[in-house]
Design a protein around this motif. Structure first.
Motif, PDB file in Angstrom:
ATOM      1  N   VAL A 103       0.846  -1.203   0.000  1.00 19.98           N
ATOM      2  CA  VAL A 103       0.000   0.000   0.000  1.00 19.98           C
ATOM      3  C   VAL A 103       0.880   1.251   0.000  1.00 19.98           C
ATOM      4  CG1 VAL A 103      -1.829   1.205   1.269  1.00 19.98           C
ATOM      5  CG2 VAL A 103      -1.779  -1.279   1.245  1.00 19.98           C
ATOM      6  N   MET A 121       3.471 -12.725  -7.887  1.00 17.19           N
ATOM      7  CA  MET A 121       2.573 -13.565  -7.072  1.00 17.19           C
ATOM      8  C   MET A 121       3.156 -14.975  -6.939  1.00 17.19           C
ATOM      9  SD  MET A 121      -0.997 -12.290  -8.787  1.00 17.19           S
ATOM     10  CE  MET A 121      -2.315 -12.723  -7.689  1.00 17.19           C
ATOM     11  N   PHE A 123      -4.314 -14.415   3.799  1.00 15.21           N
ATOM     12  CA  PHE A 123      -3.820 -15.131   2.617  1.00 15.21           C
ATOM     13  C   PHE A 123      -4.212 -14.389   1.334  1.00 15.21           C
ATOM     14  CE2 PHE A 123      -3.995 -18.574  -0.528  1.00 15.21           C
ATOM     15  CZ  PHE A 123      -2.803 -19.239  -0.273  1.00 15.21           C
ATOM     16  N   ALA A 124      -5.511 -14.055   1.218  1.00 11.48           N
ATOM     17  CA  ALA A 124      -5.975 -13.378   0.000  1.00 11.48           C
ATOM     18  C   ALA A 124      -5.405 -11.966  -0.095  1.00 11.48           C
ATOM     19  CB  ALA A 124      -7.504 -13.335  -0.004  1.00 11.48           C
ATOM     20  N   THR A 125      -5.270 -11.290   1.059  1.00 13.79           N
ATOM     21  CA  THR A 125      -4.729  -9.919   1.047  1.00 13.79           C
ATOM     22  C   THR A 125      -3.308  -9.914   0.486  1.00 13.79           C
ATOM     23  OG1 THR A 125      -6.047  -9.435   2.993  1.00 13.79           O
ATOM     24  CG2 THR A 125      -4.342  -7.849   2.465  1.00 13.79           C
ATOM     25  N   ILE A 130      -5.421   0.833  -9.389  1.00 13.94           N
ATOM     26  CA  ILE A 130      -4.599  -0.198 -10.042  1.00 13.94           C
ATOM     27  C   ILE A 130      -5.322  -0.766 -11.263  1.00 13.94           C
ATOM     28  CG2 ILE A 130      -3.662  -2.537  -9.690  1.00 13.94           C
ATOM     29  CD1 ILE A 130      -3.320  -1.470  -6.715  1.00 13.94           C
ATOM     30  N   LEU A 153     -11.692 -18.502  -3.506  1.00 11.10           N
ATOM     31  CA  LEU A 153     -10.529 -18.814  -2.652  1.00 11.10           C
ATOM     32  C   LEU A 153     -10.855 -18.552  -1.184  1.00 11.10           C
ATOM     33  CD1 LEU A 153      -7.271 -19.329  -2.635  1.00 11.10           C
ATOM     34  CD2 LEU A 153      -7.211 -16.891  -2.237  1.00 11.10           C
ATOM     35  N   LEU A 154     -11.430 -17.376  -0.907  1.00 10.18           N
ATOM     36  CA  LEU A 154     -11.731 -17.018   0.484  1.00 10.18           C
ATOM     37  C   LEU A 154     -12.748 -17.972   1.101  1.00 10.18           C
ATOM     38  CD1 LEU A 154     -11.827 -13.130   0.328  1.00 10.18           C
ATOM     39  CD2 LEU A 154     -10.439 -14.481   1.867  1.00 10.18           C
ATOM     40  N   GLN A 156       1.607  -4.916 -10.633  1.00  5.11           N
ATOM     41  CA  GLN A 156       0.671  -5.598 -11.530  1.00  5.11           C
ATOM     42  C   GLN A 156       1.354  -6.774 -12.236  1.00  5.11           C
ATOM     43  OE1 GLN A 156       0.200  -1.637 -12.302  1.00  5.11           O
ATOM     44  NE2 GLN A 156      -0.374  -2.119 -10.225  1.00  5.11           N
ATOM     45  N   TYR A 213       2.101   3.707  -3.084  1.00  2.00           N
ATOM     46  CA  TYR A 213       1.340   4.800  -3.681  1.00  2.00           C
ATOM     47  C   TYR A 213       1.321   6.043  -2.791  1.00  2.00           C
ATOM     48  CZ  TYR A 213       0.047   0.997  -6.654  1.00  2.00           C
ATOM     49  OH  TYR A 213       0.115  -0.054  -7.517  1.00  2.00           O
ATOM     50  N   TYR A 258      -4.861 -20.489  -7.994  1.00  2.02           N
ATOM     51  CA  TYR A 258      -5.582 -19.214  -7.844  1.00  2.02           C
ATOM     52  C   TYR A 258      -4.969 -18.144  -8.769  1.00  2.02           C
ATOM     53  CZ  TYR A 258      -6.547 -14.630  -5.745  1.00  2.02           C
ATOM     54  OH  TYR A 258      -6.849 -13.311  -5.552  1.00  2.02           O
ATOM     55  N   ILE A 259      -3.626 -18.121  -8.812  1.00  2.00           N
ATOM     56  CA  ILE A 259      -2.959 -17.123  -9.676  1.00  2.00           C
ATOM     57  C   ILE A 259      -3.367 -17.347 -11.138  1.00  2.00           C
ATOM     58  CG2 ILE A 259      -0.710 -16.252 -10.495  1.00  2.00           C
ATOM     59  CD1 ILE A 259       0.423 -17.217  -7.740  1.00  2.00           C
ATOM     60  N   PHE A 310      -7.878  -1.279  -3.498  1.00  2.00           N
ATOM     61  CA  PHE A 310      -6.790  -1.411  -4.474  1.00  2.00           C
ATOM     62  C   PHE A 310      -7.154  -0.885  -5.858  1.00  2.00           C
ATOM     63  CE2 PHE A 310      -5.584  -4.418  -1.182  1.00  2.00           C
ATOM     64  CZ  PHE A 310      -4.256  -4.074  -1.007  1.00  2.00           C
ATOM     65  N   LEU A 331      -6.624   3.165  -5.037  1.00  2.00           N
ATOM     66  CA  LEU A 331      -5.244   3.212  -5.531  1.00  2.00           C
ATOM     67  C   LEU A 331      -5.167   3.213  -7.063  1.00  2.00           C
ATOM     68  CD1 LEU A 331      -3.509   0.757  -3.002  1.00  2.00           C
ATOM     69  CD2 LEU A 331      -3.577   3.231  -2.922  1.00  2.00           C
ATOM     70  N   LEU A 382      -8.326 -14.362   5.175  1.00  2.00           N
ATOM     71  CA  LEU A 382      -8.273 -12.962   4.747  1.00  2.00           C
ATOM     72  C   LEU A 382      -6.825 -12.510   4.550  1.00  2.00           C
ATOM     73  CD1 LEU A 382     -11.037 -11.343   6.994  1.00  2.00           C
ATOM     74  CD2 LEU A 382     -11.129 -11.710   4.535  1.00  2.00           C
ATOM     75  N   TYR A 430      -2.033 -11.767  -1.823  1.00  2.00           N
ATOM     76  CA  TYR A 430      -2.024 -11.860  -3.288  1.00  2.00           C
ATOM     77  C   TYR A 430      -2.511 -10.570  -3.944  1.00  2.00           C
ATOM     78  CZ  TYR A 430      -0.449 -16.569  -3.050  1.00  2.00           C
ATOM     79  OH  TYR A 430       0.345 -17.651  -2.812  1.00  2.00           O
ATOM     80  N   VAL A 431      -3.558  -9.983  -3.371  1.00  2.00           N
ATOM     81  CA  VAL A 431      -4.062  -8.730  -3.955  1.00  2.00           C
ATOM     82  C   VAL A 431      -3.002  -7.637  -3.772  1.00  2.00           C
ATOM     83  CG1 VAL A 431      -5.937  -7.047  -3.927  1.00  2.00           C
ATOM     84  CG2 VAL A 431      -6.431  -9.414  -3.412  1.00  2.00           C
ATOM     85  N   ALA A 432      -2.381  -7.623  -2.570  1.00  2.00           N
ATOM     86  CA  ALA A 432      -1.396  -6.573  -2.270  1.00  2.00           C
ATOM     87  C   ALA A 432      -0.156  -6.698  -3.142  1.00  2.00           C
ATOM     88  CB  ALA A 432      -1.024  -6.638  -0.797  1.00  2.00           C
ATOM     89  N   TYR A 479     -11.445  -5.153  -0.996  1.00  2.00           N
ATOM     90  CA  TYR A 479     -10.200  -5.188  -1.784  1.00  2.00           C
ATOM     91  C   TYR A 479     -10.362  -4.342  -3.042  1.00  2.00           C
ATOM     92  CZ  TYR A 479      -8.615  -9.287   0.903  1.00  2.00           C
ATOM     93  OH  TYR A 479      -8.224 -10.143   1.881  1.00  2.00           O
ATOM     94  N   TYR A 486       0.058  -8.047  -6.080  1.00  2.00           N
ATOM     95  CA  TYR A 486      -0.306  -7.688  -7.454  1.00  2.00           C
ATOM     96  C   TYR A 486      -0.346  -6.161  -7.587  1.00  2.00           C
ATOM     97  CZ  TYR A 486      -2.924  -7.140 -11.769  1.00  2.00           C
ATOM     98  OH  TYR A 486      -3.307  -6.755 -13.035  1.00  2.00           O
ATOM     99  N   ALA A 487      -0.795  -5.522  -6.513  1.00  2.00           N
ATOM    100  CA  ALA A 487      -0.946  -4.062  -6.552  1.00  2.00           C
ATOM    101  C   ALA A 487       0.388  -3.339  -6.738  1.00  2.00           C
ATOM    102  CB  ALA A 487      -1.612  -3.585  -5.264  1.00  2.00           C
ATOM    103  N   LEU A 519     -11.086 -21.396   1.634  1.00  2.00           N
ATOM    104  CA  LEU A 519     -10.120 -21.368   2.739  1.00  2.00           C
ATOM    105  C   LEU A 519     -10.831 -21.279   4.087  1.00  2.00           C
ATOM    106  CD1 LEU A 519      -7.128 -19.125   1.609  1.00  2.00           C
ATOM    107  CD2 LEU A 519      -7.198 -21.579   1.865  1.00  2.00           C
ATOM    108  N   THR A 577     -11.104 -14.791  -6.270  1.00  2.00           N
ATOM    109  CA  THR A 577     -10.792 -14.382  -4.892  1.00  2.00           C
ATOM    110  C   THR A 577     -11.935 -14.773  -3.958  1.00  2.00           C
ATOM    111  OG1 THR A 577      -9.536 -12.544  -5.788  1.00  2.00           O
ATOM    112  CG2 THR A 577     -10.049 -12.436  -3.451  1.00  2.00           C
ATOM    113  N   PHE A 594       1.967 -10.909 -12.330  1.00  2.00           N
ATOM    114  CA  PHE A 594       1.591 -12.250 -11.864  1.00  2.00           C
ATOM    115  C   PHE A 594       2.842 -13.032 -11.444  1.00  2.00           C
ATOM    116  CE2 PHE A 594      -2.030 -11.186 -14.709  1.00  2.00           C
ATOM    117  CZ  PHE A 594      -3.011 -11.203 -13.726  1.00  2.00           C
TER     118      PHE A 594
END
Lengths: 497, 174
Positions: free
Chosen positions: A48, A417, A400-402, B148, B111-112, A412, A51, B95-96, B142, B146, A398, A404-406, B138, A408-409, B115, B108, A414
């Protein structure tokens, strides 16, 4: 005066001060969640910060690391579950007080001791680091080679469960830091045909993988219940059971001062974390106590000792980073990562090249202490009750998913990841094999600096390796590193015997 | 978490480091060295690191051979304990791939939800509502705040970037 300029920079726009306060709240709440380490929390926030303005980014990360040191004491006192490893000593005296119905007194003593220790440490950082940096700026590449050697030996030796596993973690970090391009010839090396690796392995996927994802992998081995247990609090007998009286404060004051000194001194040493400082202070306070029989049954002095020293490390452990460029702890390593991302030069020149930013960060530290003191004094108990309602089985998916999103952010990509997943597994295996993930990350961050300093030393001098013998400061660091290694080796051998 | 047998831990640590160092050792010979480069050349730092790593690994294996302890998990149980994290890593890689194929939101959410189920949640709140709220959050943080860019999916494509740009304009970020 630097710190006044720092406050001016911090209040120059809404962003830095907003993120300093936000970071304090995140650290306080996150530190109180058992199982979520402050390192993992900071690593999650790093993408985060891409930016943000550099000062806002550093203020966020620094305040999270500071306030999470106190946050960890909330579940330790209320639920007998330390939110962070360094809160374990607080738990010994804090939970019995909760059982006696004195949880308010325990929490308030914890926040007073934390804020006092932290304030001293921050002032030491503000007024001491710049002073030391003037001398550090005169050091050349041979001295830095010796400093890196000393840091790797000390960090590897102290952060690993054994010297060998610690040093192996350092070597693994150094080896992976070689991936990318040669710093002098600019030719690619160890890229194995992947164009994505030409700039080296990206720092953010490594940090998120090793510190955060590996924690989720570790937790995946077992089914999870609730994050924390319900408090077994007794009923308060009087209003005094819920607050720290003047008499209480006067009684613990000498312990507070002593523990703050111990914490600040230990915090300045690279590799020795706050977990060590709080146990050293706790033992020392117990040894000096006139009533050692009351310890372990809810002794307020024990909380004061543990919390003052725990938080007194937080400012002091930035001194090696800001004066020598050596991050001595996980939080300092992550902070140096954010500095690298924002192009801030780490080391003694930081006080001239990034003057406003660095003093702005110090000012954010002071704002953070005030903020968590106010929130902690009046809001610790409600925060604790809130945390007890969040089950771990919801938190880990949560996180775990954060990740991957973070990740990527940030670019950008893959590929990043995938890299993060690989480093998540590496971090998990390192934990299982008792290797040190902080030592690995510190070596990974410092690796390019060591290589540059080593090659500059040989490029600039014709006398080859003899140059080290001609430089007394370099020799001193080599000797200190050598002694630290021998001391640790003999220490572990005698422990085994 | 069950701890591994101490000697297995040491062998594991050495194997992990060797898994990185062995390919590196083969690559060192391919590093270009400037003939006029004095002192420490381009190959010397990698040689130093890899050499030190091999030395420490040998010490570690030697130390493992000397360790006499039957406590902790043996190799078979240890590998069984590793199975779950490795499965999770495979799920992560899948997932990727799903994100490249179906974009971010749907994979996502799945996945959530899966999990949450895997970690022991069974309530509708934990398996459906929390993932849905998290995906929305998210997206808001993001992609909207942000800004993206989300790449088009190779199988399923929807213009989420366009939506996020509209939302950014609506809240005055653009």
């Amino acid at each position: 005066m630097g710190i006044i300029d720092g406050f001016a920079a911090l209040f120059s726009s809404w962003q830095p001060i907003f993120f300093a306060v936000l970071g304090t709240i995140i650290g306080l709440v996150g530190g109180a969640i058992p199982g979520l380490s402050s390192g993992a929390m900071i690593a999650l926030l790093i993408p985060v910060t891409y930016y943000m303005h550099p000062l806002a980014a550093l203020a966020l990360i620094y305040t999270v690391s500071k306030s999470s040191d106190f946050g960890g004491s909330i579940p330790a006192i209320l639920f007998n579950t330390p939110g962070t490893p360094q809160a374990s000593a607080t738990q010994i005296e804090g939970f019995p007080l909760t059982q006696q119905g004195k949880q308010g007194k325990a929490l308030r003593m914890a926040v007073i001791a934390s804020a006092q220790g932290d304030l001293f440490s921050e002032l030491l950082l503000i007024f001491g680091a710049a002073f030391l940096a003037v001398y550090a700026a005169k050091l050349g590449p041979p001295e830095f080679v010796a400093i890196y050697f000393c840091a790797f030996v000390v960090i590897g030796g102290l952060l690993g469960k054994s010297v060998l596993t610690g040093l192996l973690s350092v070597v693994l970090g150094l080896a992976l830091a070689l991936v990318g391009t040669d710093p002098i010839t600019a030719d690619d090396r160890f890229t194995f045909g992947f164009d994505h690796l030409l700039d080296g392995i990206e720092l953010v996927p490594v940090l998120l993988g090793v510190f955060v994802l590996s924690e989720v992998f570790t937790k995946s081995e077992t089914r999870l219940g609730t994050a924390s247990e319900k408090a077994i609090a007794g009923t308060p007998k009087s209003a005094e059971d819920q607050r720290v009286t003047w008499a209480d404060y006067r009684r613990v004051f000498p312990t507070l001062i002593r523990s703050t000194g111990i914490g600040a001194a230990i915090g300045m040493l690279p590799g020795v974390g706050s977990a060590v400082a709080c146990f050293v202070s706790y033992s020392e306070a117990k040894r000096k106590s006139k009533t050692p029989e009351t310890w372990g049954k809810g002794e307020l002095e024990g909380i004061a000792a543990a919390e003052a020293s725990n938080n007194a490390t937080s400012g002091a452990n930035l001194i090696p980073l800001l004066t020598l460029g050596i991050p001595g702890s996980t939080a300092a390593a992550l902070l140096s990562g954010v500095m690298l991302i924002h192009g801030i030069e780490i080391g003694p020149n930081i006080f001239t090249t990034s003057y406003d930013i660095i003093y702005g960060v110090f000012a954010a530290g002071l704002v953070c202490i005030l903020t968590y003191f106010v929130i902690g004094y009046w809001g610790s108990a409600p925060i604790g009750r809130l945390i007890s309602k969040i089950p771990a089985r919801v938190i880990y998916p949560l996180i775990f998913a954060t990740c991957y999103v973070a990740v990527y952010a940030t670019r950008q990509s893959f590929f990043d990841m995938v890299v993060m997943t690989v480093f998540g597994l590496v971090g998990y295996l390192m934990r299982r094999f008792d290797m040190s993930t902080p030592a690995f990350v510190i070596a990974f961050i410092l690796g390019p600096g060591l290589e540059r300093a080593l090659r500059q030393t040989f490029l600039l001098n014709e006398s080859g390796g003899w140059i080290f013998f001609e430089r007394p400061v370099a020799m001193a660091f080599f000797v200190v590193g050598g002694f630290a290694l021998i001391w640790r080796l003999f220490g572990s051998k005698s422990k085994l015997n | 978490m069950n701890e591994l047998n101490p000697s297995l831990k040491k062998i594991g640590a050495a194997s992990l480091v060797l898994a990185v160092l062995i390919p590196f050792a083969f690559q060192i010979s391919e590093i270009y060295v400037d003939p006029s480069d004095p002192g420490f050349g381009a190959k010397d730092v990698p040689r130093l690191v890899v050499g030190l790593g091999f030395f420490l690994c040998i010490m570690m294996i030697w130390s493992a051979a000397k360790t006499k302890s039957n406590s902790g998990l043996n190799l078979k149980d240890g590998l069984r304990a590793f199975a779950k994290p490795f499965c999770l890593a495979v799920i992560a890689l899948f997932y990727i791939w799903c994100v490249t194929a179906f974009q971010y939101a749907l994979p996502t959410f799945v996945l959530l939800a899966s999990l949450a189920w895997y970690f022991g949640s069974r309530s509708v709140r934990d398996v459906i509502i929390v993932p849905a709220v998290a995906v929305t959050l998210y997206y808001a943080i993001f992609f909207v705040l942000l800004g993206i860019y989300e790449e088009p999916g190779s199988i399923l494509y929807y213009d989420s970037y366009g939506v996020s740009q509209l939302l950014r304009q609506a809240i005055g970020l653009q």
